[in-house]
Design a protein around this motif. Structure first.
Motif, PDB file in Angstrom:
ATOM      1  N   TRP A 141       0.799  -1.226   0.000  1.00  0.00           N
ATOM      2  CA  TRP A 141       0.000   0.000   0.000  1.00  0.00           C
ATOM      3  C   TRP A 141       0.833   1.279   0.000  1.00  0.00           C
ATOM      4  O   TRP A 141       0.313   2.351  -0.261  1.00  0.00           O
ATOM      5  N   VAL A 142       2.118   1.183   0.305  1.00  0.00           N
ATOM      6  CA  VAL A 142       2.917   2.407   0.326  1.00  0.00           C
ATOM      7  C   VAL A 142       4.213   2.203  -0.447  1.00  0.00           C
ATOM      8  O   VAL A 142       4.883   1.173  -0.305  1.00  0.00           O
ATOM      9  N   ASP A 143       4.547   3.177  -1.271  1.00  0.00           N
ATOM     10  CA  ASP A 143       5.785   3.150  -2.045  1.00  0.00           C
ATOM     11  C   ASP A 143       6.638   4.388  -1.809  1.00  0.00           C
ATOM     12  O   ASP A 143       7.828   4.384  -2.095  1.00  0.00           O
ATOM     13  N   GLU A 149       5.067  12.799   6.498  1.00  0.00           N
ATOM     14  CA  GLU A 149       4.492  11.481   6.807  1.00  0.00           C
ATOM     15  C   GLU A 149       5.434  10.653   7.661  1.00  0.00           C
ATOM     16  O   GLU A 149       4.998   9.969   8.602  1.00  0.00           O
ATOM     17  N   MET A 150       6.742  10.723   7.358  1.00  0.00           N
ATOM     18  CA  MET A 150       7.704  10.005   8.196  1.00  0.00           C
ATOM     19  C   MET A 150       7.717  10.579   9.607  1.00  0.00           C
ATOM     20  O   MET A 150       7.814   9.838  10.594  1.00  0.00           O
ATOM     21  N   ALA A 151       7.587  11.894   9.721  1.00  0.00           N
ATOM     22  CA  ALA A 151       7.557  12.527  11.038  1.00  0.00           C
ATOM     23  C   ALA A 151       6.326  12.089  11.818  1.00  0.00           C
ATOM     24  O   ALA A 151       6.401  11.830  13.027  1.00  0.00           O
ATOM     25  N   GLN A 152       5.193  11.985  11.138  1.00  0.00           N
ATOM     26  CA  GLN A 152       3.983  11.520  11.814  1.00  0.00           C
ATOM     27  C   GLN A 152       4.167  10.113  12.377  1.00  0.00           C
ATOM     28  O   GLN A 152       3.652   9.793  13.451  1.00  0.00           O
ATOM     29  N   ILE A 153       4.902   9.286  11.664  1.00  0.00           N
ATOM     30  CA  ILE A 153       5.127   7.905  12.107  1.00  0.00           C
ATOM     31  C   ILE A 153       6.108   7.849  13.262  1.00  0.00           C
ATOM     32  O   ILE A 153       5.897   7.113  14.231  1.00  0.00           O
ATOM     33  N   GLU A 160      -0.528   6.252  15.104  1.00  0.00           N
ATOM     34  CA  GLU A 160      -0.450   4.911  15.683  1.00  0.00           C
ATOM     35  C   GLU A 160      -0.703   3.819  14.654  1.00  0.00           C
ATOM     36  O   GLU A 160      -0.220   2.705  14.792  1.00  0.00           O
ATOM     37  N   THR A 161      -1.481   4.131  13.628  1.00  0.00           N
ATOM     38  CA  THR A 161      -1.804   3.133  12.607  1.00  0.00           C
ATOM     39  C   THR A 161      -1.470   3.668  11.222  1.00  0.00           C
ATOM     40  O   THR A 161      -1.349   4.881  11.014  1.00  0.00           O
ATOM     41  N   ILE A 165      -2.201   7.826   8.679  1.00  0.00           N
ATOM     42  CA  ILE A 165      -1.437   8.574   7.680  1.00  0.00           C
ATOM     43  C   ILE A 165      -2.238   8.753   6.397  1.00  0.00           C
ATOM     44  O   ILE A 165      -2.220   9.816   5.773  1.00  0.00           O
ATOM     45  N   ASN A 166      -2.941   7.714   6.007  1.00  0.00           N
ATOM     46  CA  ASN A 166      -3.704   7.728   4.757  1.00  0.00           C
ATOM     47  C   ASN A 166      -4.952   6.861   4.945  1.00  0.00           C
ATOM     48  O   ASN A 166      -4.848   5.701   5.324  1.00  0.00           O
ATOM     49  N   ASP A 167      -6.116   7.430   4.669  1.00  0.00           N
ATOM     50  CA  ASP A 167      -7.382   6.719   4.886  1.00  0.00           C
ATOM     51  C   ASP A 167      -7.474   5.419   4.106  1.00  0.00           C
ATOM     52  O   ASP A 167      -8.254   4.523   4.472  1.00  0.00           O
ATOM     53  N   GLU A 168      -6.707   5.311   3.008  1.00  0.00           N
ATOM     54  CA  GLU A 168      -6.792   4.125   2.164  1.00  0.00           C
ATOM     55  C   GLU A 168      -5.857   3.006   2.628  1.00  0.00           C
ATOM     56  O   GLU A 168      -5.851   1.917   2.062  1.00  0.00           O
ATOM     57  N   TRP A 169      -5.046   3.298   3.661  1.00  0.00           N
ATOM     58  CA  TRP A 169      -4.114   2.297   4.159  1.00  0.00           C
ATOM     59  C   TRP A 169      -4.730   1.493   5.296  1.00  0.00           C
ATOM     60  O   TRP A 169      -5.743   1.917   5.890  1.00  0.00           O
TER      61      TRP A 169
END
Length: 327
Positions: A141-143, A149-153, A160-161, A165-169
């Motif tokens: 699902w991620v490329d 986005e990396m900072a959010q993780i 947390e999930t 980050i992305n509603d489609e993930w």
């Protein structure tokens, strides 16, 4: 002491395909066998050279040590991966190591610690790296991830999930693997990607990048980061993500060429720090001379997975070395 260092923060980017099978924790001591003396001294060299520090720099220092000892059978060079910070704090600054590898610049507080023990670090950039963010090959699902986005993780109190980050993930929690807090990679990533925000602590920290590879490989929802060389050695086991600094930027995949050309946002320089005091020993000086002279060799990229030093960097390092010795 910062003014006494070269302070280079940009340059070559390095890549490594070699990975010590024993992992990065154990000290490597290998006796050479030929009778040829290399650099720094006349006649037969003898003695011991102790190298500590970065797990990212470890593979290149390890190969340098092996090749040097093949030409200097009387010298024992031990290379041990302790993390950049762990090496400075526990070995180099207390005067128990001759050289420290570092995947980021020495910190002012580390310079102060060294000064308290009459240890004078000499900064030399010897290669560069492309920090690689990786996931399981089963992650479909991620490329590509942006810095945001990396900072959010990875920041404290962040997502947390994957779905955060992305509603489609997937609505599945991250399984996180990364370098220990003593690692220069940890420091560099925190400063450059998290922009000074605190790095989250609920992840699996390790100084052994092989453990990160294994963890990512075995879990579809895992993500982790390490030096490019560990990806180059394990690209059949993990999936490297492309990255971009800003949302509107083009995604860039980690590679030596991209790092060398400056088109990969997670490229960074790598360093070794011999001490002026250790360089007074003939065997340490000879090893550093050998290290510098060989840091531009093609095998740095082919065998280890780093971009070799440019000739300008080699010349600057050699001038620094000769200046310290008074030659």
């Amino acid at each position: 002491m910062r003014d006494g260092l070269s302070g280079r923060s940009e340059g070559i980017v390095s890549r490594r395909k070699f990975l010590a099978a024993s992992g990065s924790i154990s000290a490597i001591t290998i006796a050479g066998c030929s009778e040829t003396n290399t650099g720094g001294g006349e006649g037969d060299l003898s003695g011991e050279v102790v190298v500590k520090g970065s797990s990212t720099v470890f593979p290149i220092s390890d190969v340098m040590a092996q090749r040097f000892m093949e030409e200097n059978q009387g010298v024992n060079v031990t290379v041990d991966s302790t993390g950049s910070g762990g090496g400075f704090e526990n070995h180099f600054c207390p005067g128990d190591a001759d050289i420290n590898g570092a995947s980021r610049l020495i910190k002012p507080e580390e310079e102060d610690h060294c000064a308290e023990n009459d240890v004078t670090p000499v900064e030399m950039q010897i290669a560069s790296d492309a920090v690689t963010m990786a996931v399981s090959p089963e992650n479909d699902w991620v490329d590509c991830l942006s810095f945001d986005e990396m900072a959010q993780i990875w920041q404290e109190g962040g997502a947390e999930t994957w779905q955060d980050i992305n509603d489609e993930w997937p609505d599945e929690e991250f399984v996180l693997y990364g370098p220990d807090t003593t690692s220069g990679t940890f420091d560099w990533f925190t400063e450059n990607v998290l922009d000074g925000e605190s790095h989250r602590t609920d992840y699996e920290p390790t100084e052994d990048d092989n453990i990160i590879v294994e963890g990512i490989e075995d879990d579809q929802y895992a993500i982790g980061y390490f030096g490019y060389a560990y990806y180059a050695e394990n690209e059949d086991r993990v999936k490297a993500l492309e990255v971009k600094e800003n949302e509107d930027d083009e995604c860039a995949e980690p590679s030596l060429d991209a790092a060398k050309e400056g088109t990969y946002p997670l490229a960074r320089p790598l360093f070794v720090y011999p001490s002026e005091e250790a360089l007074e020993k003939e065997e340490v000086y000879a090893f550093m001379e050998f290290y510098i002279e060989n840091s531009s060799a093609d095998w740095i990229a082919d065998e280890i997975g780093y971009v070799p030093a440019s000739q300008d960097i080699v010349d600057e390092n050699m001038s620094t070395l000769e200046g310290v010795s008074g030659n």
